[in-house]
Design a protein around this motif. Structure first.
Motif, PDB file in Angstrom:
ATOM      1  N   LEU A   1       9.350  -7.288  14.606  1.00 26.56           N
ATOM      2  CA  LEU A   1      10.273  -6.342  15.525  1.00 26.56           C
ATOM      3  C   LEU A   1       9.800  -6.486  16.794  1.00 26.56           C
ATOM      4  O   LEU A   1      11.111  -6.200  18.198  1.00 26.56           O
ATOM      5  CB  LEU A   1      11.941  -5.309  14.858  1.00 26.56           C
ATOM      6  CG  LEU A   1      12.408  -5.844  13.353  1.00 26.56           C
ATOM      7  CD1 LEU A   1      12.922  -4.622  13.290  1.00 26.56           C
ATOM      8  CD2 LEU A   1      13.460  -6.318  14.045  1.00 26.56           C
TER       9      LEU A   1
ATOM     10  N   SER B   1      18.559  -9.775  15.765  1.00 25.62           N
ATOM     11  CA  SER B   1      18.033  -8.814  14.877  1.00 25.62           C
ATOM     12  C   SER B   1      18.048  -7.912  13.350  1.00 25.62           C
ATOM     13  O   SER B   1      17.526  -7.817  12.141  1.00 25.62           O
ATOM     14  CB  SER B   1      18.285  -7.012  15.511  1.00 25.62           C
ATOM     15  OG  SER B   1      17.501  -7.471  16.845  1.00 25.62           O
TER      16      SER B   1
ATOM     17  N   TYR C   1      15.995  -8.049   9.749  1.00 29.61           N
ATOM     18  CA  TYR C   1      15.562  -7.966   9.200  1.00 29.61           C
ATOM     19  C   TYR C   1      15.992  -8.078   7.775  1.00 29.61           C
ATOM     20  O   TYR C   1      14.860  -8.282   6.836  1.00 29.61           O
ATOM     21  CB  TYR C   1      16.155  -6.364   9.627  1.00 29.61           C
ATOM     22  CG  TYR C   1      15.540  -5.516   8.395  1.00 29.61           C
ATOM     23  CD1 TYR C   1      14.579  -5.173   8.662  1.00 29.61           C
ATOM     24  CD2 TYR C   1      16.854  -5.180   7.530  1.00 29.61           C
ATOM     25  CE1 TYR C   1      14.393  -3.802   7.978  1.00 29.61           C
ATOM     26  CE2 TYR C   1      16.442  -3.953   6.777  1.00 29.61           C
ATOM     27  CZ  TYR C   1      14.811  -3.552   7.198  1.00 29.61           C
ATOM     28  OH  TYR C   1      14.809  -2.521   5.910  1.00 29.61           O
TER      29      TYR C   1
END
Length: 129
Positions: A38, A85, A89
């Motif tokens: 991340l 994002s 994830y």
């Protein structure tokens, strides 16, 4: 309609260039410097964001880049950043897809919405006062 389709083709070309830039920085941070995925994603995204602004201004939409447009440009990338994002994830944590592949998958998910928002921001003429 023809102009929009030409812009979309240029947007895709710009996206390929920008994705390459993003992915190179992502791999550099994640693999070479061993940053978690991340933070690597965020750093790569921010660097490629600046490149994207200028490529989309000069090449895709053929407009003059201005400070006002640059300050509004993050809005065009918000959809892209949030979607990429989130999908990174989910793909990594729940589907156990390699963190080496997920950035590329996530880009394709956000492409159409990013084009629409970017077009509206960069092509909008400044109002004279």
């Amino acid at each position: 309609m023809k102009r929009t389709s030409q812009e979309f083709i240029r947007f895709v070309i710009t996206g390929v260039i920008n994705t390459f830039n993003y992915y190179a920085v992502y791999l550099l941070m994640h693999v070479l410097f061993n940053f978690p995925y991340l933070p690597s994603h965020v750093i790569a995204f921010l660097l490629s964001f600046v490149i994207s602004f200028f490529l989309n201004s000069y090449f895709t939409f053929k407009v003059k880049p201005t400070l006002a447009k640059f300050l509004k440009f993050p809005l065009s990338q918000a959809v892209n950043f949030i979607a990429s994002s989130l999908f990174m994830y989910v793909f990594i944590e729940f589907f156990h897809i390699s963190s080496m592949i997920t950035p590329i998958l996530a880009v394709f998910i956000a492409l159409p919405a990013t084009f629409i928002v970017t077009s509206k921001i960069l092509k909008k003429e400044s109002v004279s006062t």
